[in-house]
Design a protein around this motif. Structure first.
Motif, PDB file in Angstrom:
ATOM      1  N   LEU A   1       0.843  -1.187   0.000  1.00 31.40           N
ATOM      2  CA  LEU A   1       0.000   0.000   0.000  1.00 31.40           C
ATOM      3  C   LEU A   1       0.881   1.241   0.000  1.00 31.40           C
ATOM      4  N   ASN A   2       0.598   2.162  -0.917  1.00 29.15           N
ATOM      5  CA  ASN A   2       1.335   3.424  -0.902  1.00 29.15           C
ATOM      6  C   ASN A   2       0.396   4.538  -0.441  1.00 29.15           C
ATOM      7  N   VAL A   3       0.927   5.739  -0.269  1.00 30.30           N
ATOM      8  CA  VAL A   3       0.150   6.852   0.271  1.00 30.30           C
ATOM      9  C   VAL A   3      -1.028   7.189  -0.646  1.00 30.30           C
ATOM     10  N   GLU A   4      -0.799   7.187  -1.945  1.00 29.75           N
ATOM     11  CA  GLU A   4      -1.880   7.491  -2.885  1.00 29.75           C
ATOM     12  C   GLU A   4      -3.035   6.492  -2.734  1.00 29.75           C
ATOM     13  N   GLN A   5      -2.725   5.221  -2.567  1.00 31.62           N
ATOM     14  CA  GLN A   5      -3.768   4.213  -2.378  1.00 31.62           C
ATOM     15  C   GLN A   5      -4.448   4.377  -1.011  1.00 31.62           C
TER      16      GLN A   5
END
Length: 172
Positions: free
Chosen positions: A121-125
């Motif tokens: 999971l990245n920040v955008e997601q």
């Protein structure tokens, strides 16, 4: 050419973003993680527990065991050693993370609060999971609080269990 490739391979762990897999020894158990412990051929020693804020879990025969800041493999090794000391002949312990501690998203998002941690999971997601940015959200004032340290974040910054993501507001 071979030397350049070897040099790149040597630097890759330093420049690659930190991500976790389900069996990663770099992962440290934290308060809020749910773990399961099983001992081969000893079903009465199977335990499912949520790690308390104190970092302790209760384990049959051994009492309170400190799980905080240990990898699942390290905790399994410690339990095997303790069980070998007068309880079992050849204990084989498996520690599995069942659910990871949640992440928190606050600030200029539509659904701020607690959210489930997901691998890769990245920040955008994470922002998408929280309903997206509000109209006043900043496009670049994003921070992650991780283990007491503030990290400036971008959309592709990887999220870790327990992270607190803060999305600032634009100044108009």
């Amino acid at each position: 050419m071979a030397i350049r490739i070897l040099t790149l391979v040597a630097w890759l762990p330093l420049i690659a973003p930190l991500t976790l897999s389900a069996n990663d020894d770099r992962y440290q158990i934290g308060a809020g993680d749910s773990i399961s412990i099983s001992v081969f051929n000893e079903p009465e020693l199977s335990v499912r527990a949520q790690v308390a804020q104190s970092g302790l879990i209760r384990f049959p025969l051994l009492g309170d065991i400190r799980a905080l800041d240990k990898s699942p493999r390290k905790l399994a090794e410690e339990l095997e050693a303790a069980l070998l000391d007068g309880y079992l002949v050849n204990p084989a312990v498996t520690v599995t993370i069942e659910t990871y501690r949640p992440i928190y998203i606050k600030g200029a998002v539509k659904d701020a609060g607690r959210h489930e941690f997901l691998f890769d999971l990245n920040v955008e997601q994470a922002i998408a999971i929280s309903g997206g940015l509000t109209d006043r959200a900043s496009k670049d004032s994003w921070l992650i609080l991780r283990e007491g340290k503030e990290i400036k974040a971008r959309g592709d910054t990887m999220v870790m269990p327990g992270d607190v993501i803060s999305i600032g507001e634009s100044v108009f």
